[in-house]
Motif scaffolding. Structure first.
Motif, PDB file in Angstrom:
ATOM      1  N   GLY A 164       0.835  -1.197   0.000  1.00 14.82           N
ATOM      2  CA  GLY A 164       0.000   0.000   0.000  1.00 14.82           C
ATOM      3  C   GLY A 164       0.863   1.237   0.000  1.00 14.82           C
ATOM      4  N   ALA A 165       0.279   2.357   0.434  1.00 14.31           N
ATOM      5  CA  ALA A 165       0.989   3.625   0.379  1.00 14.31           C
ATOM      6  C   ALA A 165       0.588   4.528   1.538  1.00 14.31           C
ATOM      7  CB  ALA A 165       0.708   4.325  -0.952  1.00 14.31           C
ATOM      8  N   VAL A 166       1.580   5.294   2.024  1.00 13.07           N
ATOM      9  CA  VAL A 166       1.344   6.277   3.082  1.00 13.07           C
ATOM     10  C   VAL A 166       2.028   7.582   2.700  1.00 13.07           C
ATOM     11  CG1 VAL A 166       1.154   4.552   4.915  1.00 13.07           C
ATOM     12  CG2 VAL A 166       3.391   5.557   4.392  1.00 13.07           C
ATOM     13  N   GLY A 167       1.691   8.635   3.413  1.00 14.06           N
ATOM     14  CA  GLY A 167       2.365   9.906   3.229  1.00 14.06           C
ATOM     15  C   GLY A 167       3.717   9.895   3.918  1.00 14.06           C
ATOM     16  N   SER A 168       4.710  10.568   3.326  1.00 11.92           N
ATOM     17  CA  SER A 168       6.058  10.570   3.906  1.00 11.92           C
ATOM     18  C   SER A 168       6.102  11.309   5.238  1.00 11.92           C
ATOM     19  CB  SER A 168       7.054  11.195   2.920  1.00 11.92           C
ATOM     20  OG  SER A 168       6.622  12.490   2.534  1.00 11.92           O
ATOM     21  N   ALA A 169       5.236  12.291   5.424  1.00 15.10           N
ATOM     22  CA  ALA A 169       5.273  13.096   6.648  1.00 15.10           C
ATOM     23  C   ALA A 169       4.449  12.495   7.782  1.00 15.10           C
ATOM     24  CB  ALA A 169       4.801  14.526   6.354  1.00 15.10           C
ATOM     25  N   ASP A 170       3.351  11.806   7.440  1.00 15.51           N
ATOM     26  CA  ASP A 170       2.428  11.360   8.502  1.00 15.51           C
ATOM     27  C   ASP A 170       2.207   9.848   8.531  1.00 15.51           C
ATOM     28  OD1 ASP A 170       0.918  11.028   6.229  1.00 15.51           O
ATOM     29  OD2 ASP A 170      -0.726  12.347   6.826  1.00 15.51           O
ATOM     30  N   GLY A 171       3.024   9.096   7.777  1.00 17.36           N
ATOM     31  CA  GLY A 171       2.783   7.650   7.684  1.00 17.36           C
ATOM     32  C   GLY A 171       3.516   6.798   8.692  1.00 17.36           C
ATOM     33  N   GLY A 172       4.408   7.389   9.468  1.00 16.43           N
ATOM     34  CA  GLY A 172       5.217   6.609  10.395  1.00 16.43           C
ATOM     35  C   GLY A 172       4.401   5.828  11.407  1.00 16.43           C
ATOM     36  N   MET A 173       3.351   6.430  11.922  1.00 21.52           N
ATOM     37  CA  MET A 173       2.490   5.781  12.916  1.00 21.52           C
ATOM     38  C   MET A 173       1.825   4.537  12.329  1.00 21.52           C
ATOM     39  SD  MET A 173      -0.673   7.620  14.912  1.00 21.52           S
ATOM     40  CE  MET A 173      -1.742   6.724  16.063  1.00 21.52           C
ATOM     41  N   LEU A 174       1.451   4.627  11.057  1.00 20.19           N
ATOM     42  CA  LEU A 174       0.784   3.501  10.384  1.00 20.19           C
ATOM     43  C   LEU A 174       1.764   2.346  10.155  1.00 20.19           C
ATOM     44  CD1 LEU A 174      -1.191   5.659   7.797  1.00 20.19           C
ATOM     45  CD2 LEU A 174      -2.167   4.416   9.733  1.00 20.19           C
ATOM     46  N   LEU A 175       2.976   2.669   9.713  1.00 17.56           N
ATOM     47  CA  LEU A 175       3.990   1.636   9.492  1.00 17.56           C
ATOM     48  C   LEU A 175       4.356   0.942  10.802  1.00 17.56           C
ATOM     49  CD1 LEU A 175       6.341   3.546   7.007  1.00 17.56           C
ATOM     50  CD2 LEU A 175       4.599   1.848   6.455  1.00 17.56           C
ATOM     51  N   LYS A 176       4.458   1.715  11.857  1.00 15.14           N
ATOM     52  CA  LYS A 176       4.805   1.146  13.150  1.00 15.14           C
ATOM     53  C   LYS A 176       3.711   0.207  13.652  1.00 15.14           C
ATOM     54  CE  LYS A 176       6.520   2.413  17.748  1.00 15.14           C
ATOM     55  NZ  LYS A 176       5.691   1.474  18.505  1.00 15.14           N
ATOM     56  N   ALA A 177       2.448   0.600  13.434  1.00 12.32           N
ATOM     57  CA  ALA A 177       1.331  -0.241  13.887  1.00 12.32           C
ATOM     58  C   ALA A 177       1.387  -1.618  13.247  1.00 12.32           C
ATOM     59  CB  ALA A 177      -0.001   0.437  13.570  1.00 12.32           C
ATOM     60  N   LEU A 178       1.782  -1.683  11.974  1.00 11.49           N
ATOM     61  CA  LEU A 178       1.887  -2.968  11.283  1.00 11.49           C
ATOM     62  C   LEU A 178       3.125  -3.742  11.712  1.00 11.49           C
ATOM     63  CD1 LEU A 178       0.784  -1.994   7.658  1.00 11.49           C
ATOM     64  CD2 LEU A 178      -0.405  -3.548   9.205  1.00 11.49           C
ATOM     65  N   SER A 179       4.264  -3.060  11.747  1.00 17.13           N
ATOM     66  CA  SER A 179       5.499  -3.767  12.097  1.00 17.13           C
ATOM     67  C   SER A 179       5.471  -4.259  13.539  1.00 17.13           C
ATOM     68  CB  SER A 179       6.718  -2.864  11.861  1.00 17.13           C
ATOM     69  OG  SER A 179       6.650  -1.688  12.637  1.00 17.13           O
ATOM     70  N   TYR A 231       4.831   8.430  -0.145  1.00 11.66           N
ATOM     71  CA  TYR A 231       4.678   9.487  -1.152  1.00 11.66           C
ATOM     72  C   TYR A 231       4.645  10.853  -0.476  1.00 11.66           C
ATOM     73  CZ  TYR A 231       3.436   5.842  -4.541  1.00 11.66           C
ATOM     74  OH  TYR A 231       3.445   4.745  -5.362  1.00 11.66           O
ATOM     75  N   ASP A 232       5.027  11.863  -1.235  1.00  9.11           N
ATOM     76  CA  ASP A 232       5.032  13.230  -0.711  1.00  9.11           C
ATOM     77  C   ASP A 232       3.614  13.808  -0.783  1.00  9.11           C
ATOM     78  OD1 ASP A 232       5.872  15.632   0.296  1.00  9.11           O
ATOM     79  OD2 ASP A 232       6.670  16.388  -1.607  1.00  9.11           O
ATOM     80  N   MET A 233       2.767  13.251   0.046  1.00  9.09           N
ATOM     81  CA  MET A 233       1.362  13.666   0.108  1.00  9.09           C
ATOM     82  C   MET A 233       0.785  13.166   1.430  1.00  9.09           C
ATOM     83  SD  MET A 233      -0.117  10.899  -2.662  1.00  9.09           S
ATOM     84  CE  MET A 233      -1.702  11.682  -2.765  1.00  9.09           C
ATOM     85  N   SER A 234      -0.452  13.494   1.704  1.00 10.19           N
ATOM     86  CA  SER A 234      -1.078  13.054   2.944  1.00 10.19           C
ATOM     87  C   SER A 234      -1.429  11.569   2.895  1.00 10.19           C
ATOM     88  CB  SER A 234      -2.357  13.863   3.188  1.00 10.19           C
ATOM     89  OG  SER A 234      -3.086  13.348   4.274  1.00 10.19           O
ATOM     90  N   SER A 235      -1.263  10.892   4.030  1.00  9.71           N
ATOM     91  CA  SER A 235      -1.804   9.529   4.149  1.00  9.71           C
ATOM     92  C   SER A 235      -3.326   9.600   4.107  1.00  9.71           C
ATOM     93  CB  SER A 235      -1.375   8.898   5.482  1.00  9.71           C
ATOM     94  OG  SER A 235       0.006   8.690   5.531  1.00  9.71           O
ATOM     95  N   GLY A 236      -3.956   8.480   3.808  1.00  9.78           N
ATOM     96  CA  GLY A 236      -5.412   8.418   3.899  1.00  9.78           C
ATOM     97  C   GLY A 236      -5.843   8.648   5.339  1.00  9.78           C
ATOM     98  N   HIS A 237      -7.023   9.201   5.505  1.00 13.53           N
ATOM     99  CA  HIS A 237      -7.540   9.347   6.864  1.00 13.53           C
ATOM    100  C   HIS A 237      -9.055   9.260   6.864  1.00 13.53           C
ATOM    101  CE1 HIS A 237      -7.556  13.775   5.796  1.00 13.53           C
ATOM    102  NE2 HIS A 237      -8.760  13.650   6.325  1.00 13.53           N
ATOM    103  N   ALA A 238      -9.588   9.086   8.055  1.00 18.92           N
ATOM    104  CA  ALA A 238     -11.036   8.971   8.214  1.00 18.92           C
ATOM    105  C   ALA A 238     -11.493   9.844   9.375  1.00 18.92           C
ATOM    106  CB  ALA A 238     -11.430   7.523   8.474  1.00 18.92           C
ATOM    107  N   ILE A 239     -12.624  10.490   9.193  1.00 22.44           N
ATOM    108  CA  ILE A 239     -13.294  11.216  10.273  1.00 22.44           C
ATOM    109  C   ILE A 239     -14.435  10.323  10.739  1.00 22.44           C
ATOM    110  CG2 ILE A 239     -14.525  13.297  10.943  1.00 22.44           C
ATOM    111  CD1 ILE A 239     -11.603  13.751  10.108  1.00 22.44           C
ATOM    112  N   ILE A 240     -14.358   9.863  11.971  1.00 22.41           N
ATOM    113  CA  ILE A 240     -15.320   8.890  12.483  1.00 22.41           C
ATOM    114  C   ILE A 240     -16.112   9.478  13.640  1.00 22.41           C
ATOM    115  CG2 ILE A 240     -15.608   6.587  13.503  1.00 22.41           C
ATOM    116  CD1 ILE A 240     -12.968   5.793  12.190  1.00 22.41           C
ATOM    117  N   GLN A 241     -17.422   9.484  13.501  1.00 23.91           N
ATOM    118  CA  GLN A 241     -18.293   9.834  14.620  1.00 23.91           C
ATOM    119  C   GLN A 241     -18.730   8.542  15.310  1.00 23.91           C
ATOM    120  OE1 GLN A 241     -21.504  12.752  13.768  1.00 23.91           O
ATOM    121  NE2 GLN A 241     -20.674  12.765  11.698  1.00 23.91           N
TER     122      GLN A 241
END
Length: 295
Positions: A58-73, A85-95
């Motif tokens: 898959g793919a994450v943003g270079s600036a905000d993806g570290g937390m996601l990679l760590k969760a998997l590893s 990638y030099d862009m935002s990772s995907g995100h969700a707004i959850i109520q």
């Protein structure tokens, strides 16, 4: 047999609310938490916690993806097929309301930057008999299905969320279709149909597909050419339903990998989901196999 999950990775911003926001309404949340999520990440975490070696692409943003990679590893998933990638990772707004139910707004971000060259690069390392797990939160889903099918991979699809991209896919190439009642009705183009009619129509439309229909509080049903198995839920005090379906999917696939019979596989998946709904968050709420066995 290797398991590849080509799926989404999202940062979940979860807001606790008294009720879901209505049109034109502004309300205050009583709490806000940030969790790692995305259907892809959640299902990989479930597989890993169930004891399966899972490769996540898959793919994450270079600036905000570290937390996601760590969760998997941290749970032992292989992250070598995840691009930054030099862009935002995907995100969700959850109520999340007081009953533990949720409504979700997705932003695709890097998940929608999955190109055909990257897909080919990943799939060259997988072969006939390997499992390819997919959802509908990354770009070029139809191409991934076609390429996986060419390689003889066993394709498992959770077609969520339902949108026009699903209807561009050749679903005849899918071996396992795991979906809920709403998704089933949308794929079939019907409304107001009960579960028995949905199952009948699904098996008629996808005659060579193994189908798992999840029914919320009514449990789940598995159907293939030779059998139909119902599984009740395991009751729990519901806190947050966010990753329940993903937990069920991950543990179901873990049963396939282990060669466990379907009835026992459904039982373990239902147990795991019941533990997930009793906790806050998406991936952090998913139990390890030891907890499920003790349920």
């Amino acid at each position: 047999m290797k398991v590849l999950n080509f799926g989404s990775l999202n940062l979940d911003y979860v807001y606790d609310v008294a009720h879901f926001v209505r049109e034109g309404e502004t309300i205050s949340s009583t709490d806000m938490n940030i969790f790692c999520g995305g259907k892809g990440l959640n299902q990989s975490v479930a597989l890993a916690k169930a004891g399966v070696k899972v490769y996540h692409a898959g793919a994450v943003g270079s600036a905000d993806g570290g937390m996601l990679l760590k969760a998997l590893s941290d749970v032992g998933a292989d992250i070598s097929y995840i691009k930054r990638y030099d862009m935002s990772s995907g995100h969700a707004i959850i109520q999340k309301n007081r009953a533990g139910n949720n409504c979700i707004l997705l932003y695709g971000g890097a998940n929608q930057n999955i190109g055909v060259d990257f897909i080919k690069e990943v799939l060259k390392d997988f072969d006939k008999g390997d499992i390819l797990l997919l959802q509908n939160e990354v770009s070029n889903l139809s191409f991934i299905i076609d390429e996986g099918y060419k390689r003889g991979m066993s394709i498992v699809l959770n077609p969520s969320p339902i949108n026009e991209k699903i209807f561009e896919c050749d679903l005849e190439k899918v071996e396992y279709l795991i979906l809920n009642e709403i998704e089933a009705a949308d794929i079939l183009g019907v409304s107001g149909t009960d579960e028995d009619e949905l199952i009948e129509k699904l098996t008629k439309k996808f005659q060579n597909t193994k189908i798992v229909l999840t029914l919320g509080e009514k449990g789940s049903v598995y159907v293939d050419k030779t059998q139909k198995i119902r599984q009740e839920i395991y009751k729990a005090d519901v806190v947050d339903t966010t990753a329940a379906g993903d937990t069920f999917t991950g543990y179901f696939i873990a049963g396939i990998v282990a060669g466990t019979d379907v009835s026992e596989t459904l039982k373990q998946a239902a147990k795991a989901a019941s533990i997930t709904v009793s906790r806050k968050g998406a991936s952090p709420s998913i139990p390890f196999a030891k907890e499920v066995c003790e349920r």
